[in-house]
Design an enzyme around this catalytic site. Structure first.
Site, PDB file in Angstrom:
ATOM      1  N   TYR A 204     -38.291  36.081  53.526  1.00  0.00           N
ATOM      2  CA  TYR A 204     -37.601  36.864  54.564  1.00  0.00           C
ATOM      3  C   TYR A 204     -36.083  36.850  54.360  1.00  0.00           C
ATOM      4  O   TYR A 204     -35.327  36.696  55.319  1.00  0.00           O
ATOM      5  CB  TYR A 204     -37.950  36.323  55.962  1.00  0.00           C
TER       6      TYR A 204
ATOM      7  N   TYR B 108     -48.171  38.684  65.812  1.00  0.00           N
ATOM      8  CA  TYR B 108     -47.884  38.258  64.434  1.00  0.00           C
ATOM      9  C   TYR B 108     -48.926  37.223  64.041  1.00  0.00           C
ATOM     10  O   TYR B 108     -49.140  36.242  64.756  1.00  0.00           O
ATOM     11  CB  TYR B 108     -46.479  37.652  64.289  1.00  0.00           C
TER      12      TYR B 108
ATOM     13  N   ASP C  58     -55.171  32.622  68.021  1.00  0.00           N
ATOM     14  CA  ASP C  58     -54.264  32.214  66.948  1.00  0.00           C
ATOM     15  C   ASP C  58     -53.276  31.217  67.557  1.00  0.00           C
ATOM     16  O   ASP C  58     -52.240  31.598  68.092  1.00  0.00           O
ATOM     17  CB  ASP C  58     -53.546  33.440  66.377  1.00  0.00           C
TER      18      ASP C  58
ATOM     19  N   LYS D 196     -49.496  25.134  62.030  1.00  0.00           N
ATOM     20  CA  LYS D 196     -48.123  24.597  61.941  1.00  0.00           C
ATOM     21  C   LYS D 196     -47.968  23.118  62.317  1.00  0.00           C
ATOM     22  O   LYS D 196     -47.457  22.350  61.541  1.00  0.00           O
ATOM     23  CB  LYS D 196     -47.174  25.472  62.738  1.00  0.00           C
TER      24      LYS D 196
END
Ligand SMILES: *Cc1c(COP(=O)(O)O)cnc(C)c1O
Length: 420
Positions: A13, A140, A233, A262
């Site tokens: 990114y 996302y 998610d 994560k």
């Protein structure tokens, strides 16, 4: 600030023409990153949302060292090892009741991709022609083709549009407009949706957009009424970020499939799991090999990463909840002064996460304001990485009051500098 330039590294990114350099970090501890030239940065976004308790938490470092003495990667088909077995059993215990099977992979994108494949495999093995994925506006879910498809269309994925599959897109449940979201979800379910993929309670990369637990419960109920699989998610929300261990707990729901990544190892090593109920596992159970679940990553259930995750779960048993509760309170206290500040709009908080939008006409992720703010904060020794005009604070749970004060003082300064 010394920057590494002339490097062969292509960073994520990053528009290298605008950001040719990178800060070289040589050491991390707690909430702090230390650069080669001695500069220090307060990591107020948990190094892109992965670090939960703090960098290099001693128990996790110890577990990694010990496990590395015994086992490195081993094949995970036909073979297993204690860290993976123990971790799976413990995850089944602490996640919402009914998520009884654990599929290992290695990143957030992968575990959501696995969830989508599980859902489609489930319907195919049951002989029902359901293939349509239903997803939330602004969602996302990762950067692979499947997860980009489920995620919002944006400048991030415009180049790959031709490959992205079509999904039924449900409007985000803005406060007061939840019914539109429910109606669209109901219609998509009736039209034969296979699975509804959503980030529970807060959409992260979409701009830290929050919705209520009762809305989440209603969305789950709608899916259940039509037999559509609900995929949570929890890649970002998992492991305490929203104030509870998992976001779904706040709505009292059990997703059909849940994705965690994560914070699973406390942020130390890459590891992810996709968890599901018996029905989905059983749909793949057959003497026909063609009905097996065909997915694998080379590093499936890496023993060292599993050991780090086990140490992380020990920390949760030992009092991480208190640290989270304390951070929630500290965040609420500091955000309060911005609540009626005309320089900001949408001042919001969910658990340990706060977010506020600068009242500026320069909106959107690609507006240069994001990059300018990032530089402004870096120059003040802070790692904050606004999503366009949205500044958010998502710190490790070990952050102290005085450290958090530094963050909000800099946000106040930024508002003075960048307003209008
Ligand atoms: C970060 C994120 C992902 C992707 O995880 P990676 O490990 O970067 O592939 C997926 N879903 C959500 C909600 C995320 O925040």
């Amino acid at each position: 600030m010394t920057l590494v330039t002339n490097s062969p590294v292509w960073r994520p990114y990053t528009q290298h023409a605008l950001q040719p350099g990178a800060i070289k970090i040589v050491r991390a501890e707690g909430c702090w990153l230390e650069a080669e030239d001695g500069a220090r940065f307060l990591d107020a976004i948990s190094s892109w949302w992965v670090i939960t308790h703090g960098h290099r938490r001693p128990e996790i470092v110890r577990a990694i060292k010990d496990q590395a003495e015994l086992l490195d990667q081993i094949i995970f088909a036909g073979f297993t090892h204690e860290p993976a077995e123990s971790l799976a059993r413990r995850l089944v215990e602490i996640t919402p009741r009914g998520l009884d099977y654990v599929f290992y992979s290695d990143s957030g994108s992968t575990c959501v991709e696995v969830a989508i494949k599980m859902a489609l495999g489930f319907w195919r093995n049951r002989g029902e022609a359901r293939t349509r994925i239903v997803a939330l506006e602004h969602g996302y879910h990762g950067d692979t083709i499947g997860t980009m498809s489920a995620g919002a269309r944006s400048p991030f994925n415009a180049s790959y549009e031709a490959l992205l599959f079509d999904v039924a897109r449900i409007p985000f449940p803005d406060q007061g407009r939840e019914q539109q979201c429910f109606d669209a979800l109901e219609a998509a379910c009736k039209a034969g949706g296979a699975a509804f993929v959503a980030e529970p309670l807060i959409l992260g990369a979409g701009g830290m957009l929050i919705y209520s637990a009762s809305t989440l419960r209603e969305m789950k109920d709608i899916c259940a009424r039509h037999g559509v699989l609900f995929v949570a998610d929890e890649v970002m929300t998992g492991f305490g970020r929203t104030g509870t261990l998992f976001a779904c707990e706040q709505a009292g729901i059990v997703p059909d499939i849940a994705c965690y990544a994560k914070g699973l190892t406390g942020g130390a090593l890459p590891l992810a799991v996709t968890m599901c109920g018996k029905e989905i596992f059983d749909a793949h159970l057959s003497d026909d090999r063609a009905r097996a679940f065909f997915h694998s990553s080379s590093y499936t259930a890496n023993p060292i990463a599993c050991a780090a995750a086990l140490a992380n779960l020990d920390i949760w048993e030992m009092g991480a909840r208190e640290a989270v509760a304390k951070l929630c309170a500290m965040q609420a206290e500091r955000l309060a002064r911005f609540e009626s500040d005309p320089r900001f709009v949408n001042v919001r908080r969910l658990g340990t996460i706060t977010a506020l939008d600068l009242a500026t006409p320069r909106r959107g992720y690609l507006a240069s304001i994001g990059l300018e703010l990032l530089r402004f904060f870096n120059a003040r020794g802070l790692l904050l990485r606004p999503l366009g005009q949205t500044i958010y604070v998502l710190p490790p749970y070990c952050i102290e009051a005085e450290e958090l004060d530094l963050v909000y003082a800099a946000i106040d300064e930024a508002a003075a500098e960048f307003r209008g």
